[in-house]
Scaffold this motif. Structure first.
Motif, PDB file in Angstrom:
ATOM      1  N   VAL A 118     -67.600  83.948  -1.031  1.00  0.00           N
ATOM      2  CA  VAL A 118     -69.033  83.684  -1.142  1.00  0.00           C
ATOM      3  C   VAL A 118     -69.786  84.460  -0.064  1.00  0.00           C
ATOM      4  N   ARG A 119     -70.672  85.380  -0.496  1.00  0.00           N
ATOM      5  CA  ARG A 119     -71.617  86.014   0.416  1.00  0.00           C
ATOM      6  C   ARG A 119     -72.946  85.291   0.275  1.00  0.00           C
ATOM      7  N   PRO A 120     -73.436  84.692   1.345  1.00  0.00           N
ATOM      8  CA  PRO A 120     -74.665  83.921   1.231  1.00  0.00           C
ATOM      9  C   PRO A 120     -75.867  84.780   0.853  1.00  0.00           C
ATOM     10  N   GLU A 121     -76.903  84.112   0.410  1.00  0.00           N
ATOM     11  CA  GLU A 121     -78.184  84.776   0.172  1.00  0.00           C
ATOM     12  C   GLU A 121     -78.591  85.518   1.443  1.00  0.00           C
ATOM     13  N   ALA A 122     -79.199  86.686   1.297  1.00  0.00           N
ATOM     14  CA  ALA A 122     -79.532  87.506   2.467  1.00  0.00           C
ATOM     15  C   ALA A 122     -80.938  88.071   2.360  1.00  0.00           C
TER      16      ALA A 122
END
Length: 228
Positions: free
Chosen positions: A203-207
């Protein structure tokens, strides 16, 4: 959870080292024997040589027994090691261009991790990952971004188990800075409730893009760890 990222365009080439802000001596040779002496010895007492051969044969048998014992010990040690299972799931983050591959996992590793004390249902897993970062943004693909399902909750890396992972001969994945290119390694993750097949996710968080009024959505890619 969100992150701030830097665009890596030509105008910002000087700051590409900035990253995605994560939240979360020798023995003497023996003298050569005198051939004549050997012949004289053989002629004088042939029976003595036969007795010597018998003694050497007995000694050889003892030696074989010792080797066999050592080999059994080695097998016992191997039985205490983890079991490798292949995965090979490739996940592509279209927003960042990152390609993350879940290569394999080492299951059922012996561990002294504090949460494993008196817990027969838990399991220490070494997750092997390979990351090929995209070129558009700076930042880091973190070990914290890899999760396993643990009885309905998602857990990430066991931060105090990296020493036992490296002691077992594996390379610890410390994260993958995009400016450094490809990276690979293993992440220790402990689950208190294990199972035959384990579900996991990257999971790559919102950026938020620094200096721009733009946010890129969270990326989530799922995978499974097969039974050992």
């Amino acid at each position: 959870m969100s992150r701030t990222i830097f665009a890596r365009g030509a105008a910002l080439a000087a700051i590409t080292v900035l990253a995605l802000t994560a939240c979360g001596g020798a023995d003497e040779a023996p003298a050569e024997p005198d051939p004549a002496a050997g012949v004289a010895e053989e002629e004088a007492d042939p029976a003595a040589e036969e007795e010597a051969d018998d003694a050497a044969s007995d000694a050889g048998g003892e030696e074989d027994a010792e080797v066999s014992t050592e080999e059994e010990g080695g097998d016992a040690a191997a039985a205490g090691e983890g079991t490798v299972v292949e995965i090979g799931t490739e996940l592509t983050d279209e927003e960042t261009g990152d390609v993350v591959t879940i290569v394999s996992a080492v299951r059922n590793n012996p561990t002294e991790y504090y949460m494993a004390s008196d817990n027969p249902d838990g399991e220490m897993i070494y997750l092997e990952v390979a990351v090929t970062p995209g070129e558009q943004f700076g930042g880091v693909v973190s070990q914290q971004d890899f999760l396993l399902d643990d009885g309905g909750e998602e857990v990430n890396y066991a931060s105090t188990a990296d020493d036992e992972l490296t002691a077992a001969g594996y390379t610890y994945f410390e994260g993958a800075p995009r400016r450094d290119g490809e990276a690979t390694g293993y992440i220790p993750i402990y689950v208190e409730q294990s199972g035959d097949v384990l579900k996991g996710a990257y999971v790559r968080p919102e950026a938020k893009i620094l200096g721009e009024d733009e946010t890129i959505p969270e990326f989530r890619g799922e995978f499974e760890i097969p039974a050992a």
